[in-house]
Design a protein around this motif. Sequence first.
Motif, PDB file in Angstrom:
ATOM      1  N   SER A  14      43.868  56.223  27.762  1.00 56.51           N
ATOM      2  CA  SER A  14      44.627  55.347  28.651  1.00 56.51           C
ATOM      3  C   SER A  14      43.996  55.372  30.038  1.00 56.51           C
ATOM      4  O   SER A  14      44.022  56.380  30.735  1.00 56.51           O
ATOM      5  CB  SER A  14      46.090  55.800  28.730  1.00 56.51           C
ATOM      6  OG  SER A  14      46.164  57.131  29.179  1.00 56.51           O
ATOM      7  N   ASP A  17      43.466  49.312  33.894  1.00 58.77           N
ATOM      8  CA  ASP A  17      42.670  48.091  33.796  1.00 58.77           C
ATOM      9  C   ASP A  17      41.713  48.088  32.606  1.00 58.77           C
ATOM     10  O   ASP A  17      40.812  47.241  32.538  1.00 58.77           O
ATOM     11  CB  ASP A  17      41.867  47.843  35.078  1.00 58.77           C
ATOM     12  CG  ASP A  17      42.762  47.692  36.298  1.00 58.77           C
ATOM     13  OD1 ASP A  17      43.871  47.159  36.145  1.00 58.77           O
ATOM     14  OD2 ASP A  17      42.344  48.125  37.382  1.00 58.77           O
ATOM     15  N   PRO A  19      41.655  47.962  28.399  1.00 57.68           N
ATOM     16  CA  PRO A  19      42.425  47.874  27.151  1.00 57.68           C
ATOM     17  C   PRO A  19      42.207  49.113  26.285  1.00 57.68           C
ATOM     18  O   PRO A  19      41.083  49.598  26.154  1.00 57.68           O
ATOM     19  CB  PRO A  19      41.870  46.611  26.481  1.00 57.68           C
ATOM     20  CG  PRO A  19      41.218  45.829  27.585  1.00 57.68           C
ATOM     21  CD  PRO A  19      40.713  46.841  28.567  1.00 57.68           C
ATOM     22  N   ASP A  20      43.281  49.615  25.724  1.00 56.42           N
ATOM     23  CA  ASP A  20      43.177  50.823  24.899  1.00 56.42           C
ATOM     24  C   ASP A  20      42.215  50.622  23.738  1.00 56.42           C
ATOM     25  O   ASP A  20      41.441  51.529  23.387  1.00 56.42           O
ATOM     26  CB  ASP A  20      44.555  51.221  24.372  1.00 56.42           C
ATOM     27  CG  ASP A  20      45.470  51.748  25.478  1.00 56.42           C
ATOM     28  OD1 ASP A  20      44.938  52.122  26.545  1.00 56.42           O
ATOM     29  OD2 ASP A  20      46.697  51.784  25.266  1.00 56.42           O
ATOM     30  N   SER A  22      39.606  48.801  23.597  1.00 56.73           N
ATOM     31  CA  SER A  22      38.228  48.851  24.079  1.00 56.73           C
ATOM     32  C   SER A  22      37.784  50.288  24.300  1.00 56.73           C
ATOM     33  O   SER A  22      36.652  50.658  23.955  1.00 56.73           O
ATOM     34  CB  SER A  22      38.091  48.055  25.382  1.00 56.73           C
ATOM     35  OG  SER A  22      36.747  48.008  25.809  1.00 56.73           O
ATOM     36  N   HIS A 170      34.610  45.656  26.166  1.00 60.59           N
ATOM     37  CA  HIS A 170      35.080  44.477  26.905  1.00 60.59           C
ATOM     38  C   HIS A 170      34.205  44.190  28.120  1.00 60.59           C
ATOM     39  O   HIS A 170      34.178  43.056  28.610  1.00 60.59           O
ATOM     40  CB  HIS A 170      36.550  44.643  27.316  1.00 60.59           C
ATOM     41  CG  HIS A 170      36.778  45.543  28.483  1.00 60.59           C
ATOM     42  ND1 HIS A 170      36.817  46.920  28.376  1.00 60.59           N
ATOM     43  CD2 HIS A 170      36.976  45.271  29.801  1.00 60.59           C
ATOM     44  CE1 HIS A 170      37.042  47.450  29.572  1.00 60.59           C
ATOM     45  NE2 HIS A 170      37.139  46.480  30.449  1.00 60.59           N
TER      46      HIS A 170
END
Length: 226
Positions: A14, A17, A19-20, A22, A170
Amino acid sequence: MTTPPMAQTDPDTSTPDVPDVSAEWYLEVATWAASSPGWAQWLIAFLTEALVVVFPVLFLVVWWRARHRPPAAYRRALLAPVVTGIAYVSSEAVKVLWQQDRPCRALGEVGTILTCPEVGDWSFPSNHSTIVGAAAVAVLWSSRALGTLALATALVAATTRVLVGVHYPHDVVAGLLFGAAVATTLPLLSRLPLPVPGNRPEPPPALPTSDYPPESSVEQTIRLYR
């Protein structure tokens, strides 16, 4: 009564900004690549830098082939490196504003093929991916065959940035899309009145000259002698 062993917990993915999914993919891909044989790690590290060099060569080929094409096509070929440079500068500006830390540092101690970049060398978006994304679309505007090769090369180059451990997935996806979006302006730039030379069509061949005087001169001469 013995206490059961504690289950090994997964690393914390976590990150603000990010994404988990990613972060999870990054850990799986980077860890797998770092545990690959030495020759494979060397090849990945080589490709992540060498594939970028392919695009200047493609720019040169596109320009050479466009020398005898219409002026608009020639200007597109000539401006392909320009839009790639614009994409890179814009990507660097986004990185400075966004300031997302590299995954090899933000996710703790992660084994990676390349050394984690220094603090302040931000992660989002990937500059490498932005450059190859813009360059591939710029080449595609001039040649479908070379553009297809360029797109395949760009995808491999962007993937290696995750494999070597310096970018999230990402990051590279955003870089590819951002670079491609900037390169879609190439036809518009080629139509602007910019100080960019265009291939000038060759002048028409001169008409063959005759040793005989014009017909009107002959008629005037005949009339004089009457």
